[in-house]
Design an enzyme around this catalytic site. Structure first.
Site, short mmCIF file in Angstrom:
data_model
loop_
_atom_site.label_atom_id
_atom_site.label_comp_id
_atom_site.label_asym_id
_atom_site.label_seq_id
_atom_site.Cartn_x
_atom_site.Cartn_y
_atom_site.Cartn_z
N ASP A 207 0.81 -1.21 0.00
CA ASP A 207 0.00 0.00 0.00
C ASP A 207 0.85 1.27 0.00
OD1 ASP A 207 -2.32 1.60 0.28
OD2 ASP A 207 -2.09 1.60 2.46
N GLU A 451 3.23 -8.49 7.16
CA GLU A 451 1.96 -9.11 6.79
C GLU A 451 2.05 -10.07 5.61
OE1 GLU A 451 -1.11 -6.17 6.27
OE2 GLU A 451 -0.98 -5.47 8.34
N TYR A 504 -6.68 -3.23 12.44
CA TYR A 504 -7.50 -2.08 12.04
C TYR A 504 -8.96 -2.31 12.39
CZ TYR A 504 -3.34 -0.32 9.79
OH TYR A 504 -2.07 0.16 9.58
C1 BDP Z 1 -1.49 -2.39 6.72
C2 BDP Z 1 -0.21 -2.34 5.90
C3 BDP Z 1 0.17 -0.91 5.53
C4 BDP Z 1 -1.05 -0.19 4.99
C5 BDP Z 1 -2.13 -0.18 6.04
C6 BDP Z 1 -3.37 0.57 5.56
O1 BDP Z 1 0.84 -2.94 6.60
O2 BDP Z 1 1.21 -0.92 4.59
O3 BDP Z 1 -0.77 1.10 4.54
O4 BDP Z 1 -2.49 -1.52 6.29
O5 BDP Z 1 -4.19 -0.05 4.88
O6 BDP Z 1 -2.05 -3.64 6.67
O7 BDP Z 1 -3.51 1.76 5.83
#
Ligand code: BDP
Length: 646
Positions: A207, A451, A504
């Site tokens: 990302d 990840e 998240y």
């Molecule tokens: C995580 C990733 C990171 C992403 C983040 C996101 O490690 O690189 O930028 O999610 O989605 O899983 O903001």
């Protein structure tokens, strides 16, 4: 006596671990000027052309390296260091996939050429991704992988025709495959109804924008023919005596005389030796401490290595000075110890990313970011998702900012990326990373991947091999890999020292439902700790906030929502940090560019600072918390215990 025994054990340990760090056969010392070494930075304008031929291979077919680039086609100005993507108004260059060509002519001091006893080395700090380098039309080196330096000795080539300037040509290709790090794939779109002839795209599984070009300084430096090729230090202390076990490797001669001197900050010699390897004893040692853990963080000694050698023709003298911080790192079931004191990571995840220059090294940005981190009360960061510039790690050493040093193992999602070729490359990259960063006191842990799809069957052996290899290379530092909150992806967990989890909740899972955070986060910690009894870092958490977007009650993408996510996570961290949670790193320090997609509004907006480094509301929440944590967990003397605005 007991103390004598402890001392003996320390020394034996130091000897054992240093031999392991020395498994690597060549060095990659940061280029520094000294009385014997000169340096010529090639930052500035280079000549540039992207190879837009259908197979992207015209440059090789027509040997563009053989003559000036301007003679084989149109060229434009391109600054180095910088990503090329955002420099022009041309979207086909921003989104370009394939070879781009850089060229620069350089005139060097005559004595570099006339003195046969001088080595001239061309060094590229990093270029993304594959690079081939020619000097005056002759290939001198190639390198696979962005984010890490490579070099070539070019003195003999320059001597072939001393009258002409030296023409350096560097071709760089950003194409990713299932075996590169990070992996990617090229997809050819063959449907003539939907796509033009020969159309292809690059798929990535990470990302951030796949910025490309020459990202870090290119320079020429000299050493004598007999030179200090590498230095390795491993440090320890007992009571107030410090130990610096070191090894100097010399190239260019079978024998050389060495003088090794350790100086304190004021330039006083505190220990010295005439051996190529040994232990320097430092009485009344000043340890290297993290920022906010001590009133005098980031204390560095300077280890000056002075080499003298002779052959039938001449005598040679080389001088190299390495900054050395004396500190130890240990991990228990529940704690991370620096100098035997519990260390709590209250920090950030970053990216090398900014407007216009993309991933190019930029001093004003670097210094601004350090000022922001210190303002925030951050004591640490993770180099998500690739090794950062050495210049940044040097800042960390000096300011006491603790680093989790991550290799570019991000987006390993396809089962084919667990094959032998991928693993072999991943091991090489870890070698290059450890070789480059082993002497930084700020680096306290290696991260081998972010990840990965570690639930896949081949991941178990892959990560066992990778982590065991890394530990063998450097037994002095713990190793981690970063998992997401899916418990099935734990194949690397048995081998790591610290478990790092990204989650998240209320964002990618249960979007909009802040109320699930406490229960889900609590379960996350209990499950991982219950299964592995290893300390845990929350290595990512956060929420996108478009700066200036508001709503109360909070809604996704507003500053209030980002605040609410942070606060909920913090409540649980405060319970668990008394037990086995040893750190929290916000995702992300600043907004950053990504590929275009329906979930990204001109990039990822999870920064607590904007991409231009202005604070969102979340930055103030974090600032208050980090200073409170520093006052509680750091060992600051009472008179410094207040949140200061720097
Ligand atoms: C995580 C990733 C990171 C992403 C983040 C996101 O490690 O690189 O930028 O999610 O989605 O899983 O903001």
């Amino acid at each position: 006596s007991l103390r004598g025994e402890a001392l003996m054990l320390r020394l034996l340990w130091l000897f054992a671990v240093l031999d392991a760090v020395l498994l690597l056969d060549t060095g990659m010392l940061f280029p520094r000027e000294s009385s014997s070494r000169e340096l010529k930075e090639l930052s500035g304008l280079w000549v540039f052309r992207a190879d837009k031929s259908p197979n992207r291979n015209q440059g090789f077919e027509r040997a563009w390296y053989k003559s000036r680039l301007a003679e084989t086609g149109p060229v434009i100005d391109m600054p180095v260091p910088a990503s090329y993507n955002d420099i022009t108004q041309d979207s086909t260059l921003r989104d370009f996939i394939g070879w781009v060509w850089y060229e620069r002519e350089v005139v060097v001091p005559a004595r570099w050429i006339t003195d046969e006893g001088t080595r001239v080395v061309l060094r590229v700090g990093s270029a993304h991704y594959n690079s081939v380098v020619w000097v005056n039309g002759e290939k001198v080196t190639e390198h696979a992988g962005g984010h890490l330096p490579f070099e070539a000795e070019i003195g003999s080539l320059m001597r072939k025709d001393p009258t002409r300037p030296c023409r350096i040509t560097i071709a760089v290709n950003n194409t990713l495959t299932l075996e590169t790090l990070p992996p990617g794939t090229i997809q050819h779109m063959n449907d003539p109804i939907k796509y033009p002839d020969g159309y292809f795209v690059q798929n990535i599984y990470f990302d951030f924008f796949n910025y490309a070009g020459i990202h870090r300084p290119v320079l020429l430096y000299t050493t004598p023919k007999v030179y200090v090729d590498d230095i390795t230090v491993v440090t320890d202390f007992l009571d107030n005596t410090g130990f610096v076990r070191y090894q100097v490797s010399v190239k260019g001669a079978a024998t050389a005389t060495l003088k090794v001197t350790l100086m304190d900050k004021d330039g006083h010699c505190v220990a010295s030796s005439n051996e190529a390897s040994g232990v320097l004893k430092v009485v009344d040692v000043k340890l290297w401490w993290p920022y906010l853990m001590h009133e005098n963080p980031g204390y560095l000694y300077s280890m000056e290595v002075h080499l003298m050698a002779a052959d039938e023709r001449s005598t040679y003298e080389d001088v190299y000075a390495l900054p050395v911080g004396i500190r130890t790192v240990k991990v228990t079931n529940t704690q991370f110890l620096i100098n035997n004191k519990p260390f709590y990571f209250h920090g950030v995840n970053k990216h090398e990313d900014s407007d216009i220059r993309g991933k190019g090294l930029d001093w004003p940005l670097i210094v601004k970011d350090f000022n922001l981190m210190k303002w925030l009360g951050a004591n640490s960061f993770r180099t998500s998702h690739y090794p950062y510039a050495e210049e940044i790690l040097q800042m960390c050493d000096r300011h006491g900012i603790v680093v989790i040093d991550e290799c570019p193992g991000v987006g390993i999602k396809d089962i084919r990326s667990f094959g032998n070729a991928s693993l072999a490359h991943h091991l090489d990259v870890m070698d290059e990373l450890v070789r480059r960063d082993k002497n930084h006191p700020s680096v306290v842990m290696w991260s081998v991947a972010n990840e990965p799809a570690a639930e896949m069957q081949p991941a178990a052996l892959y990560f066992k091999t990778l982590i065991t290899h890394t530990k063998a290379l450097d037994p002095t530092r713990p190793v981690t890999f970063i998992t997401d909150s899916n418990y099935a992806r734990d194949k690397g967990a048995p081998y790591v020292d610290v478990i790092c989890v990204n989650s998240y909740f209320s964002w990618y899972h249960d979007p909009g439902h802040l109320e699930v955070i406490p229960i889900q986060l609590n379960a996350q910690f209990e499950n991982w700790y219950g299964k592995y009894q290893k300390p845990i870092i929350q290595s990512e958490y956060g929420a996108d906030a478009v700066p200036g977007l508001h709503s109360d009650p909070p809604m996704m993408f507003t500053e209030e929502y980002q605040n609410a996510v942070l606060r909920s996570y913090h409540d649980i961290f405060d319970q668990k940090r008394k037990q086995y949670v040893i750190g929290e790193l916000i995702w992300n320090f600043a907004d950053f560019m990504t590929a275009q997609g329906i979930t990204r509004v001109v990039g990822n907006k999870k920064g607590i600072f904007t991409r231009q480094r202005q604070p969102k509301a979340g930055a103030f929440i974090l600032k208050e918390r980090y200073w409170r944590l520093a006052n509680e967990t750091g060992r600051l003397p009472p008179w410094t215990k207040y949140p200061c605005s720097l």
